[in-house]
Design a protein around this motif. Structure first.
Motif, PDB file in Angstrom:
ATOM      1  N   GLU B 292      20.967  25.792   2.471  1.00  0.00           N
ATOM      2  CA  GLU B 292      22.124  25.412   1.643  1.00  0.00           C
ATOM      3  C   GLU B 292      22.784  24.116   2.119  1.00  0.00           C
ATOM      4  N   SER B 293      22.478  23.698   3.340  1.00  0.00           N
ATOM      5  CA  SER B 293      23.093  22.472   3.870  1.00  0.00           C
ATOM      6  C   SER B 293      22.123  21.292   3.926  1.00  0.00           C
ATOM      7  N   ARG B 294      20.963  21.443   3.348  1.00  0.00           N
ATOM      8  CA  ARG B 294      19.961  20.382   3.464  1.00  0.00           C
ATOM      9  C   ARG B 294      20.398  19.064   2.829  1.00  0.00           C
ATOM     10  N   SER B 295      20.163  17.987   3.542  1.00  0.00           N
ATOM     11  CA  SER B 295      20.447  16.653   3.033  1.00  0.00           C
ATOM     12  C   SER B 295      19.291  16.158   2.178  1.00  0.00           C
ATOM     13  N   MET B 296      19.637  15.462   1.121  1.00  0.00           N
ATOM     14  CA  MET B 296      18.630  14.857   0.265  1.00  0.00           C
ATOM     15  C   MET B 296      18.202  13.499   0.831  1.00  0.00           C
ATOM     16  N   MET B 297      18.967  12.997   1.790  1.00  0.00           N
ATOM     17  CA  MET B 297      18.745  11.644   2.329  1.00  0.00           C
ATOM     18  C   MET B 297      18.007  11.655   3.666  1.00  0.00           C
ATOM     19  N   ASN B 298      18.360  12.597   4.545  1.00  0.00           N
ATOM     20  CA  ASN B 298      17.779  12.645   5.890  1.00  0.00           C
ATOM     21  C   ASN B 298      17.137  14.011   6.083  1.00  0.00           C
ATOM     22  N   VAL B 299      15.829  14.020   6.231  1.00  0.00           N
ATOM     23  CA  VAL B 299      15.093  15.276   6.343  1.00  0.00           C
ATOM     24  C   VAL B 299      14.573  15.395   7.776  1.00  0.00           C
ATOM     25  N   THR B 300      15.060  16.402   8.488  1.00  0.00           N
ATOM     26  CA  THR B 300      14.643  16.569   9.880  1.00  0.00           C
ATOM     27  C   THR B 300      13.610  17.690   9.993  1.00  0.00           C
ATOM     28  N   PHE B 301      12.667  17.507  10.902  1.00  0.00           N
ATOM     29  CA  PHE B 301      11.677  18.556  11.153  1.00  0.00           C
ATOM     30  C   PHE B 301      11.080  18.378  12.538  1.00  0.00           C
ATOM     31  N   VAL B 302      10.508  19.463  13.069  1.00  0.00           N
ATOM     32  CA  VAL B 302       9.896  19.445  14.403  1.00  0.00           C
ATOM     33  C   VAL B 302       8.577  20.207  14.346  1.00  0.00           C
ATOM     34  N   THR B 303       7.732  19.947  15.342  1.00  0.00           N
ATOM     35  CA  THR B 303       6.515  20.767  15.453  1.00  0.00           C
ATOM     36  C   THR B 303       6.770  21.948  16.389  1.00  0.00           C
TER      37      THR B 303
END
Lengths: 363, 363
Positions: B292-303
């Motif tokens: 619900e808080s996801r940004s449309m501009m900055n997408v973060t992810f990790v392995t």
């Protein structure tokens, strides 16, 4: 492309070589695959640019190692506040010389912030037609600094000397004369300058500050105005004005390529001499500034008739000689002939002045 | 020309059309005979540019008439100080939500200036993986304002709602989401944004402030930080960052030409959906932000493996997908997919992610 001669006091002309280089690499810079405008300020490509800019400015101005060079935002007007906020704590009071509008603004800003500041000299009563002679005995012994504006853009005056105050640091606004000729940086505590006259497009401010003057910042001041914070972060406490710094780098590179500030001074002297010699040789135009205070960057003159002055600026504009109208607060004419103004521009101006004088005899 | 896909969090990609237009008219703008970089900010040519920029931004964001639009310098970091200096006098205290690093900096800056500020909500204990839900009862009744950071660049979160606080103005840092989609400006007292993500090169800050909030400035503050002074002078109390404003104008023009913020939102949603849908469809990569808080501009992810993360960013860079390393304070990866990132860039990223996952199985 039909370029004009732009005598604007700032923003002002940039070297054509610099503009053409910037245009050529605007979309893609070198092998980076992107514009300098798009580069992360923390990327190796950009770090090389800002490091080169600093190294070149240090070389150009022969800046001693114990001085920091800061690339900031906000213009000289922001430094009018930053100067007392960063320095006055040294002793609690500061002295100012008011030699024109901007030095007056700097003085008022320090007063507005509630500080004990004193105007120790002014040429206001002479309509700022020269700069005051400041000697050590005029400055309070316990002044944290003396603030001067080294070249007064609006009136067309410049200090022909650097005040000698022993241990009291001289803080100089050099917005309209920086890198126009060599200057002994070690005689100043702080030099600052808006870049939009001799260095780059508007949006960049250079601060050159002696190391030992970084330790007097007020506690309760905006962090962005703290020189020490900026120095400790290599001007990257936040995102700097990256592209404008790149443009400054191109300008520094251009000056180095023609021979540095010695050669720049020669060219500027030659341009200024052409204009002042003409002014001194006739009596249609009058140069209000006293000879010993004449600026090499901003040359002011009047016909003595406000309507003729207006006609002059208007007709010169039509002839491709732009922005010759004097500042709105003083009227008359002003030709700003910064580094990037070619000699041919001043020749064209003098030719126009002669023609205008012939065609518009005074009543 | 071999342009890369640049996922930098800011400065960041600009539309290719905009860069090409800027390059084409860099040396000579229209019939002016000079570069926009060289124009006096008081010249009719430049006044048309800044007026157009403001008119276009007003049209894009549907800014109500009782809001001023300011073009300033110094970045959001300068506004961290300017906000309390201009507003807190309304009641003497202010409330902050800390939802990431920059909102934390804003809060600390207000504290540093000596003000009565309170953090009323934070998601620090959850490593900022979502934004707090702020309701009126959480905010002090006599708060001068509530400060929020609407999109958190480093963590990749965004407010999915606007706090409803009755008469208490909401002040929002929108640096990393401004003009990415329509927003109801009338629900905010102040919106500010550094331009270097979605609007222009670095060196320009936009402040949108409701008229009635201009009357609370501290007396002893740097004049350059006074919104009212800037508003009364049409952002020209001193020389504005003229060329950067011109670049912003080109960007606004580009967005208007493709259909305004409704169309921009569609494109941004489509790009973000492609990336988030992929992230949700597999278990090699993990997206730490709550949906619900996801940004449309900055997408973060990790392995989940710091060495693999490092390898990912490095190999992606070699494949022309630049600046995917997460912020130095959090690690992992971050894809900033601002307005100027084309859909093809996100397609290329997802293809690379699939390939990398296949080629680098986890132990």
């Amino acid at each position: 492309m039909n370029r004009v001669y732009n005598f604007s006091a700032g923003p002002s002309m940039l070297p054509l070589d610099v503009l053409q280089k910037a245009a050529a690499e605007l979309v893609c810079y070198g092998e980076s695959g992107m514009s300098v405008m798009e580069m992360s300020h923390r990327s190796p490509d950009y770090e090389a640019i800002i490091n080169d800019a600093e190294a070149m400015l240090r070389e150009l101005m022969n800046i001693p190692e114990n001085y920091k060079v800061l690339f900031l935002q906000g213009g000289a007007s922001t430094q009018f506040a930053a100067v007392p906020l960063n320095l006055i704590k040294r002793t609690g009071k500061a002295d100012y010389v008011v030699s024109g509008q901007f030095s007056g603004k700097a003085y008022k800003e320090a007063q507005k912030l509630g500080y004990d500041v004193k105007c120790v000299a002014t040429t206001k009563d002479d309509n700022f037609d020269h700069v005051p002679t400041v000697t050590k005995d005029m400055v309070r012994e316990d002044a944290a600094y003396l603030h001067i504006c080294f070249n007064n853009t609006i009136y067309g005056t410049k200090y022909p000397y650097i005040p000698e105050l022993g241990d009291i640091p001289v803080v100089a606004d050099m917005s309209s004369c920086i890198i126009s000729e060599p200057v002994d940086v070690s005689k100043f505590g702080v030099i600052y300058a808006g870049a939009q006259k001799n260095m780059a497009p508007a949006g960049l401010t250079i601060v050159i500050v002696r190391d030992d003057l970084l330790d007097y910042a007020e506690e309760k001041m905006p962090t962005m105005l703290e020189w020490k914070t900026m120095a400790e972060n290599g001007s990257m406490y936040n995102t700097p004005p990256c592209y404008t710094i790149y443009m400054a780098k191109l300008v520094y590179e251009w000056i180095l390529s023609i021979g540095g500030l010695e050669e720049m001074k020669k060219r500027n002297e030659k341009k200024a001499a052409l204009l002042y010699d003409y002014l001194d040789s006739q009596d249609y135009y009058f140069a209000p500034v006293k000879k010993e205070s004449r600026s090499m960057m901003n040359v002011t003159f009047v016909t003595g008739d406000a309507d003729l002055d207006k006609k002059f600026a208007s007709e010169a504009g039509k002839a491709g000689l732009k922005n010759l109208k004097g500042h709105r607060s003083v009227g008359g004419m002003r030709a700003s002939i910064y580094n990037a103004m070619p000699y041919e521009g001043v020749e064209a101006l003098v030719a126009f002045m002669k023609k205008f004088a012939e065609e518009n005899p005074k009543a």
